[in-house]
Design an enzyme around this catalytic site. Sequence first.
Site, PDB file in Angstrom:
ATOM      1  N   ILE A   1      -5.988  60.352  -2.623  1.00 51.73           N
ATOM      2  CA  ILE A   1      -5.292  60.427  -3.909  1.00 51.73           C
ATOM      3  C   ILE A   1      -5.675  61.796  -4.468  1.00 51.73           C
ATOM      4  O   ILE A   1      -6.841  62.035  -4.788  1.00 51.73           O
ATOM      5  CB  ILE A   1      -5.713  59.311  -4.874  1.00 51.73           C
TER       6      ILE A   1
ATOM      7  N   GLY B   1     -11.601  67.427  -5.424  1.00 54.94           N
ATOM      8  CA  GLY B   1     -10.475  67.193  -6.318  1.00 54.94           C
ATOM      9  C   GLY B   1      -9.586  66.083  -5.792  1.00 54.94           C
ATOM     10  O   GLY B   1      -8.369  66.201  -5.791  1.00 54.94           O
ATOM     11  N   HIS B   2     -10.224  64.988  -5.352  1.00 58.56           N
ATOM     12  CA  HIS B   2      -9.484  63.847  -4.821  1.00 58.56           C
ATOM     13  C   HIS B   2     -10.378  62.607  -4.779  1.00 58.56           C
ATOM     14  O   HIS B   2     -11.575  62.696  -5.003  1.00 58.56           O
ATOM     15  CB  HIS B   2      -8.940  64.159  -3.413  1.00 58.56           C
ATOM     16  N   ALA B   3      -9.750  61.493  -4.477  1.00 59.31           N
ATOM     17  CA  ALA B   3     -10.452  60.231  -4.228  1.00 59.31           C
ATOM     18  C   ALA B   3      -9.911  59.668  -2.919  1.00 59.31           C
ATOM     19  O   ALA B   3      -8.866  60.098  -2.433  1.00 59.31           O
ATOM     20  CB  ALA B   3     -10.213  59.241  -5.367  1.00 59.31           C
TER      21      ALA B   3
ATOM     22  N   ARG C   1     -13.983  62.859  -6.735  1.00 55.65           N
ATOM     23  CA  ARG C   1     -15.066  63.811  -6.531  1.00 55.65           C
ATOM     24  C   ARG C   1     -14.546  65.236  -6.563  1.00 55.65           C
ATOM     25  O   ARG C   1     -13.452  65.530  -6.083  1.00 55.65           O
ATOM     26  CB  ARG C   1     -15.828  63.541  -5.244  1.00 55.65           C
TER      27      ARG C   1
END
Length: 132
Positions: A119, A47-49, A94
Amino acid sequence: MNIKIIDFPKVKEPRGNLAIIENGTIPFDIKRVYYLYDVPSDAYRGGHAHKNLKQLLIAVSGSFDVVLKNGTETKVVTLNKPDKGLLIENNTWRELENFSSGAICLVVASEVFNENDYIRDFEEYKEYLRSK
């Protein structure tokens, strides 16, 4: 989508198989390795980049899905073979889900942990992409 499946060199023999990951096998120097395990089947990870970090995800046991987004496109990759890895370049969102019982996700990273590289909000991620 800025991803790629990498087949690892392997040695097959009756006593068991061996997959090899080393510098040169993947397109970055290895700075960090960690793994996810005992993840409940209904749990969600990621749940981030990352702004700079690149990752290689490997299902060393079991299976799981990787949901990838680039702001306009979504792709789902199922990982279930320990001799294949999913290379995720930076600036790719992702999410990991649908973990099978006993699944282990090995993560090989191009950088050490740096919270400023993350992020964690999808709307902020899309804004970040627009600003590039």
